[in-house]
Design an enzyme around this catalytic site. Structure first.
Site, short mmCIF file in Angstrom:
data_model
loop_
_atom_site.label_atom_id
_atom_site.label_comp_id
_atom_site.label_asym_id
_atom_site.label_seq_id
_atom_site.Cartn_x
_atom_site.Cartn_y
_atom_site.Cartn_z
N LEU A 1 2.48 8.48 -2.36
CA LEU A 1 2.10 8.29 -0.91
C LEU A 1 0.36 8.56 -0.74
CD1 LEU A 1 5.09 9.27 1.42
CD2 LEU A 1 4.36 6.93 0.82
N GLY B 1 1.59 -8.31 -0.08
CA GLY B 1 2.49 -7.13 -0.15
C GLY B 1 2.23 -6.49 1.00
N ARG C 1 8.90 16.27 -13.21
CA ARG C 1 9.92 15.33 -13.26
C ARG C 1 10.53 14.79 -14.52
NH1 ARG C 1 8.83 11.59 -7.96
NH2 ARG C 1 9.21 13.05 -6.33
#
Length: 531
Positions: free
Chosen positions: A366, A8, A265
């Site tokens: 992140l 990846g 969220r």
């Protein structure tokens, strides 16, 4: 001999590669796509860190993250991430990430949902892209080796030790093996299984999760998939949380605000979708921010809205809908990135490192992939230094070559592309923002039927080189496997917690204040829970 093999090339993989290389390890990065096509570029809004402690603190960041997790995360792991956050930001800054700056030349920060503090660093609304490109530039400078367009097929496991992988060379159509002292999976998440109802790219198909499961790697918390509140109606193109963080409103069809835009969220997404289920429109309103601020802080959102919805956000309301965005679950790891298989590590969205629990705090994705990418790269490198033996070719290489040949012979009785569309629709409908046992059981029956018929879903293209039809079939098979595992995990959690909301069990239950675990046991799915 490869010291550290990384599968990846998103931010997690590149961060691990740089740190392992800095530790004098020979590194190879194997990737299905080119690094700049990574899903990491979709992380637009920013990266959390407590840089200035006049009104914020690391303790507040830890508590916000733990609260968002609904008591499922490990506070020690969260503490490690939050304590390392400031150093991670300044490291990124030092290698050239172009963060927005204040008039005093400090790194700018904005507010994200789930917290009252301003701690999200950003590069306009291109944060993930800018970090990724900077890391890739650094990898090139350090002469880190890349092999792009290789599709992961299997982990090579001997005596519960990972000694490498097999992968399909997409360009040549040949199965190859890559032997290594240590291996890091950084293959991304699995929200892409929700075809046509996801912010993820078409290539994000949960390959690493499926391959890990097949090899006996323990997976955890797969039932927790985060739905992003604001994506473009009809296309599911992501509109970053930065739009609400900078002051955007959510309006119903009567142009009334109906929820605090910066709640967690899961709450915001459900509130929006409740209205959509009633055939009501929901809009994101950015008009009051003005063109100058929009162009400075949200240029990408402005371009996306105009390109895909033909709407100028400085003048018009933007119709939005929730979509599957991020997977909190994944490969179970400890704080050092270790899995239950010796010399096998995982980091990034494919890993369940006990950080996000039932619901991720915006801006922490992140941060996690940078902090734990660094940790995992260093740890794998250090272990590789202790390994002196080299490995010889495995029987798995021959087995996987035969498997690929067998796929070419499958009869093309069922169009798997149609089934892929059906899979995404059923997942969103039966395993989406609202869930019930009956709907999930119906989904499970369909998934089992599809699995039973996989060998009737042949490929029409019989060419060897660059066979996209073959690649997409293997990806679909991986998506189907992951969908089964996610569904079984969700059925077994008899409560509502974070992103997992069940209409038949609408409350949190203390008995389920624990992480789920699912694994392959003698080719059968074994589900259990952890205290």
């Amino acid at each position: 001999m490869i010291d550290v093999l990384i599968i990846g090339s998103g931010i997690a993989g590149l961060t691990a590669a740089i740190n392992a290389s800095n530790n004098n390890s020979k590194v190879l990065v194997l990737s299905k796509n080119f690094p700049t096509h990574s899903q990491s570029v979709q992380a637009q809004g920013g990266i959390n860190a407590v840089l200035y402690e006049d009104e914020d603190s690391v303790d507040f960041h830890i508590e916000d993250t733990y609260k968002a997790s609904c008591k499922l995360a490990n506070k020690d792991n969260i503490k490690k991430m939050c304590l390392d956050a400031k150093e991670a930001i300044y490291w990124l800054d030092s290698i050239g990430v172009p963060f927005n700056r204040t008039s005093e030349n400090k790194i700018s920060q904005r507010k994200f949902g789930g917290t009252n503090k301003i701690r999200t660093c950003y590069s306009s609304d291109y944060t993930g892209l800018k970090i990724l490109h900077t890391l890739y530039d650094r990898c090139i400078k350090q002469n880190i080796e890349f092999k792009n367009e290789f599709l992961l097929l299997n982990l090579i496991i001997e005596n519960n030790t990972c000694i490498g992988v097999t992968a399909l060379d997409i360009k040549e159509g040949i199965v190859k093996e890559f032997l290594s002292k240590t291996t890091i999976l950084a293959t991304g998440g699995y929200a892409g299984i929700y075809t046509n109802h996801t912010t993820n790219s078409y290539s994000n198909t949960g390959d690493g999760i499926a391959v890990a499961y097949n090899s006996g790697v323990e997976l955890s918390n797969l039932e927790f998939v985060q739905f992003h509140p604001t994506t473009l109606e009809n296309s599911n193109i992501l509109i970053s949380e930065s739009a609400r963080g900078e002051g955007g409103y959510l309006l119903d069809e009567n142009e009334n605000r109906f929820i605090d835009e910066l709640k967690s969220r899961d709450e915001v997404s459900r509130a929006i979708y409740e209205k959509i289920l009633k055939n009501e429109k929901v809009y994101l309103d950015l008009r009051h921010l003005g063109l100058e601020k929009i162009k400075e802080l949200m240029p990408q959102e402005r371009n996306l809205a105009y390109e895909y919805s033909n709407i100028k956000i400085e003048d018009e309301l933007l119709p939005i809908t929730p979509a599957a965005h991020y997977s909190m679950g994944g490969i179970k790891t400890d704080i050092n990135g270790k899995t239950n298989i010796k010399n096998l590590y995982a980091c990034g969205e494919c890993a369940q490192a006990n950080i996000h629990g039932a619901n991720r705090l915006g801006g922490n994705s992140l941060l996690e992939i940078v902090v734990f990418g660094r940790i995992t790269g260093n740890n794998a490198s250090n272990i590789a230094k202790e390994i002196s033996q080299t490995y010889s070719s495995s029987e798995l290489l021959i087995k996987d070559k035969n498997l690929i040949s067998k796929i070419y012979d499958y009869p093309n009785k069922i169009d798997f592309y149609e089934k892929k569309e059906l899979l995404g629709l059923l997942l969103f409908k039966n395993l989406g923002l609202f869930r019930t046992d009956s709907e999930m059981q119906n989904l499970l029956n369909t998934l089992n039927d599809l699995s039973d018929n996989i060998e009737n879903m042949g490929i029409g293209d019989k060419s060897i080189k660059y066979n996209k039809n073959l690649i997409e079939f293997i990806e679909f098979r991986n998506m189907l496997k992951v969908s089964l595992l996610v569904t079984i995990s969700a059925i077994n959690r008899l409560e509502s917690r974070g992103s997992h909301f069940r209409l038949d069990y609408p409350n949190q239950n203390e008995d389920y204040e624990k992480n789920s675990l699912i694994k392959n046991s003698k080719d059968a799915i074994e589900f259990e829970s952890l205290i």
